[in-house]
Design a protein around this motif. Structure first.
Motif, mmCIF file in Angstrom:
data_model
loop_
_atom_site.group_PDB
_atom_site.id
_atom_site.type_symbol
_atom_site.label_atom_id
_atom_site.label_comp_id
_atom_site.label_asym_id
_atom_site.label_seq_id
_atom_site.Cartn_x
_atom_site.Cartn_y
_atom_site.Cartn_z
ATOM 1 N N LEU A 50 0.826 -1.204 0.000
ATOM 2 C CA LEU A 50 0.000 0.000 0.000
ATOM 3 C C LEU A 50 0.865 1.261 0.000
ATOM 4 O O LEU A 50 0.599 2.201 -0.750
ATOM 5 C CB LEU A 50 -0.923 -0.002 1.214
ATOM 6 N N ILE A 51 1.902 1.268 0.799
ATOM 7 C CA ILE A 51 2.802 2.428 0.870
ATOM 8 C C ILE A 51 3.518 2.617 -0.462
ATOM 9 O O ILE A 51 3.638 3.739 -0.962
ATOM 10 C CB ILE A 51 3.795 2.266 2.028
ATOM 11 N N ILE A 52 3.962 1.519 -1.065
ATOM 12 C CA ILE A 52 4.632 1.606 -2.368
ATOM 13 C C ILE A 52 3.667 2.132 -3.426
ATOM 14 O O ILE A 52 4.028 2.985 -4.243
ATOM 15 C CB ILE A 52 5.210 0.240 -2.768
ATOM 16 N N ALA A 53 2.416 1.644 -3.420
ATOM 17 C CA ALA A 53 1.427 2.085 -4.407
ATOM 18 C C ALA A 53 1.117 3.573 -4.256
ATOM 19 O O ALA A 53 1.037 4.296 -5.263
ATOM 20 C CB ALA A 53 0.154 1.262 -4.266
ATOM 21 N N ILE A 54 0.957 4.035 -3.037
ATOM 22 C CA ILE A 54 0.674 5.453 -2.814
ATOM 23 C C ILE A 54 1.861 6.312 -3.237
ATOM 24 O O ILE A 54 1.697 7.341 -3.895
ATOM 25 C CB ILE A 54 0.291 5.705 -1.346
ATOM 26 N N ALA A 55 3.063 5.884 -2.885
ATOM 27 C CA ALA A 55 4.264 6.639 -3.267
ATOM 28 C C ALA A 55 4.418 6.678 -4.786
ATOM 29 O O ALA A 55 4.758 7.723 -5.359
ATOM 30 C CB ALA A 55 5.500 6.024 -2.621
ATOM 31 N N LEU A 56 4.143 5.558 -5.448
ATOM 32 C CA LEU A 56 4.255 5.512 -6.902
ATOM 33 C C LEU A 56 3.215 6.417 -7.552
ATOM 34 O O LEU A 56 3.526 7.160 -8.485
ATOM 35 C CB LEU A 56 4.090 4.072 -7.390
ATOM 36 N N GLY A 57 1.988 6.384 -7.048
ATOM 37 C CA GLY A 57 0.942 7.251 -7.583
ATOM 38 C C GLY A 57 1.274 8.726 -7.405
ATOM 39 O O GLY A 57 1.099 9.537 -8.323
ATOM 40 N N LEU A 58 1.753 9.080 -6.217
ATOM 41 C CA LEU A 58 2.140 10.479 -5.979
ATOM 42 C C LEU A 58 3.331 10.876 -6.846
ATOM 43 O O LEU A 58 3.404 12.001 -7.348
ATOM 44 C CB LEU A 58 2.467 10.686 -4.505
ATOM 45 N N GLY A 59 4.267 9.953 -7.041
ATOM 46 C CA GLY A 59 5.433 10.241 -7.878
ATOM 47 C C GLY A 59 5.051 10.472 -9.333
ATOM 48 O O GLY A 59 5.524 11.415 -9.964
ATOM 49 N N ILE A 60 4.181 9.620 -9.861
ATOM 50 C CA ILE A 60 3.739 9.784 -11.250
ATOM 51 C C ILE A 60 2.947 11.078 -11.407
ATOM 52 O O ILE A 60 3.157 11.827 -12.363
ATOM 53 C CB ILE A 60 2.912 8.564 -11.696
ATOM 54 N N GLY A 61 2.050 11.345 -10.466
ATOM 55 C CA GLY A 61 1.275 12.587 -10.530
ATOM 56 C C GLY A 61 2.152 13.824 -10.440
ATOM 57 O O GLY A 61 1.963 14.796 -11.170
ATOM 58 N N SER A 62 3.147 13.784 -9.563
ATOM 59 C CA SER A 62 4.067 14.920 -9.425
ATOM 60 C C SER A 62 4.904 15.119 -10.679
ATOM 61 O O SER A 62 5.111 16.253 -11.125
ATOM 62 C CB SER A 62 4.988 14.704 -8.222
ATOM 63 N N ALA A 63 5.381 14.023 -11.255
ATOM 64 C CA ALA A 63 6.188 14.122 -12.484
ATOM 65 C C ALA A 63 5.357 14.686 -13.632
ATOM 66 O O ALA A 63 5.848 15.522 -14.405
ATOM 67 C CB ALA A 63 6.755 12.757 -12.853
ATOM 68 N N CYS A 64 4.115 14.246 -13.731
ATOM 69 C CA CYS A 64 3.245 14.778 -14.789
ATOM 70 C C CYS A 64 3.019 16.272 -14.592
ATOM 71 O O CYS A 64 3.010 17.037 -15.557
ATOM 72 C CB CYS A 64 1.914 14.034 -14.800
ATOM 73 N N ARG A 65 2.834 16.689 -13.359
ATOM 74 C CA ARG A 65 2.613 18.107 -13.077
ATOM 75 C C ARG A 65 3.891 18.912 -13.332
ATOM 76 O O ARG A 65 3.859 19.991 -13.920
ATOM 77 C CB ARG A 65 2.159 18.269 -11.622
ATOM 78 N N TRP A 66 5.019 18.388 -12.911
ATOM 79 C CA TRP A 66 6.298 19.089 -13.045
ATOM 80 C C TRP A 66 6.662 19.305 -14.509
ATOM 81 O O TRP A 66 7.110 20.373 -14.896
ATOM 82 C CB TRP A 66 7.385 18.279 -12.346
ATOM 83 N N PHE A 67 6.473 18.268 -15.340
ATOM 84 C CA PHE A 67 6.839 18.347 -16.756
ATOM 85 C C PHE A 67 5.674 18.769 -17.645
ATOM 86 O O PHE A 67 5.777 18.735 -18.862
ATOM 87 C CB PHE A 67 7.402 17.002 -17.232
ATOM 88 N N ASP A 68 4.561 19.184 -17.031
ATOM 89 C CA ASP A 68 3.377 19.669 -17.741
ATOM 90 C C ASP A 68 2.865 18.644 -18.751
ATOM 91 O O ASP A 68 2.553 18.965 -19.887
ATOM 92 C CB ASP A 68 3.674 21.005 -18.425
ATOM 93 N N LEU A 69 2.803 17.395 -18.306
ATOM 94 C CA LEU A 69 2.280 16.310 -19.127
ATOM 95 C C LEU A 69 0.830 16.040 -18.741
ATOM 96 O O LEU A 69 0.450 16.237 -17.591
ATOM 97 C CB LEU A 69 3.100 15.031 -18.906
ATOM 98 N N PRO A 70 0.036 15.555 -19.684
ATOM 99 C CA PRO A 70 -1.325 15.181 -19.294
ATOM 100 C C PRO A 70 -1.289 13.954 -18.386
ATOM 101 O O PRO A 70 -0.420 13.090 -18.526
ATOM 102 C CB PRO A 70 -2.012 14.860 -20.625
ATOM 103 N N LEU A 71 -2.202 13.890 -17.452
ATOM 104 C CA LEU A 71 -2.240 12.748 -16.537
ATOM 105 C C LEU A 71 -2.540 11.465 -17.300
ATOM 106 O O LEU A 71 -3.342 11.470 -18.229
ATOM 107 C CB LEU A 71 -3.318 12.946 -15.473
#
Length: 55
Positions: free
Chosen positions: A4-25
Protein backbone atom coordinates in the motif's frame (compact mmCIF):
# COMPACT_ATOMS: atom_id res chain seq x y z
CA UNK A 1 0.98 -2.78 4.26
CA UNK A 2 4.26 -2.35 2.42
CA UNK A 3 2.45 -2.76 -0.91
CA UNK A 4 0.00 0.00 0.00
CA UNK A 5 2.80 2.43 0.87
CA UNK A 6 4.63 1.61 -2.37
CA UNK A 7 1.43 2.08 -4.41
CA UNK A 8 0.67 5.45 -2.81
CA UNK A 9 4.26 6.64 -3.27
CA UNK A 10 4.25 5.51 -6.90
CA UNK A 11 0.94 7.25 -7.58
CA UNK A 12 2.14 10.48 -5.98
CA UNK A 13 5.43 10.24 -7.88
CA UNK A 14 3.74 9.78 -11.25
CA UNK A 15 1.27 12.59 -10.53
CA UNK A 16 4.07 14.92 -9.42
CA UNK A 17 6.19 14.12 -12.48
CA UNK A 18 3.24 14.78 -14.79
CA UNK A 19 2.61 18.11 -13.08
CA UNK A 20 6.30 19.09 -13.05
CA UNK A 21 6.84 18.35 -16.76
CA UNK A 22 3.38 19.67 -17.74
CA UNK A 23 2.28 16.31 -19.13
CA UNK A 24 -1.32 15.18 -19.29
CA UNK A 25 -2.24 12.75 -16.54
CA UNK A 26 -2.16 9.10 -17.60
CA UNK A 27 -5.84 8.66 -16.77
CA UNK A 28 -8.97 8.50 -18.89
CA UNK A 29 -10.69 11.88 -19.31
CA UNK A 30 -14.22 10.44 -19.23
CA UNK A 31 -16.21 9.10 -16.29
CA UNK A 32 -16.71 5.73 -17.98
CA UNK A 33 -12.96 5.29 -18.40
CA UNK A 34 -12.34 6.23 -14.78
CA UNK A 35 -14.96 3.72 -13.65
CA UNK A 36 -13.27 1.07 -15.80
CA UNK A 37 -9.96 1.75 -14.05
CA UNK A 38 -11.72 1.56 -10.68
CA UNK A 39 -13.39 -1.73 -11.62
CA UNK A 40 -10.08 -3.25 -12.73
CA UNK A 41 -8.42 -2.11 -9.49
CA UNK A 42 -11.19 -3.55 -7.33
CA UNK A 43 -11.12 -6.79 -9.33
CA UNK A 44 -7.37 -7.09 -8.86
CA UNK A 45 -7.66 -6.47 -5.12
CA UNK A 46 -10.53 -8.97 -4.78
CA UNK A 47 -8.62 -11.64 -6.70
CA UNK A 48 -5.55 -11.00 -4.57
CA UNK A 49 -7.57 -11.50 -1.39
CA UNK A 50 -9.32 -14.58 -2.77
CA UNK A 51 -6.05 -16.21 -3.80
CA UNK A 52 -4.45 -15.39 -0.43
CA UNK A 53 -7.28 -17.15 1.41
CA UNK A 54 -7.04 -20.19 -0.87
CA UNK A 55 -3.29 -20.60 -0.44
Amino acid sequence: MRDLIIAIALGLGIGSACRWFDLPLPAPPKLVGALLVLAMTLGFAAADQWLAVGA
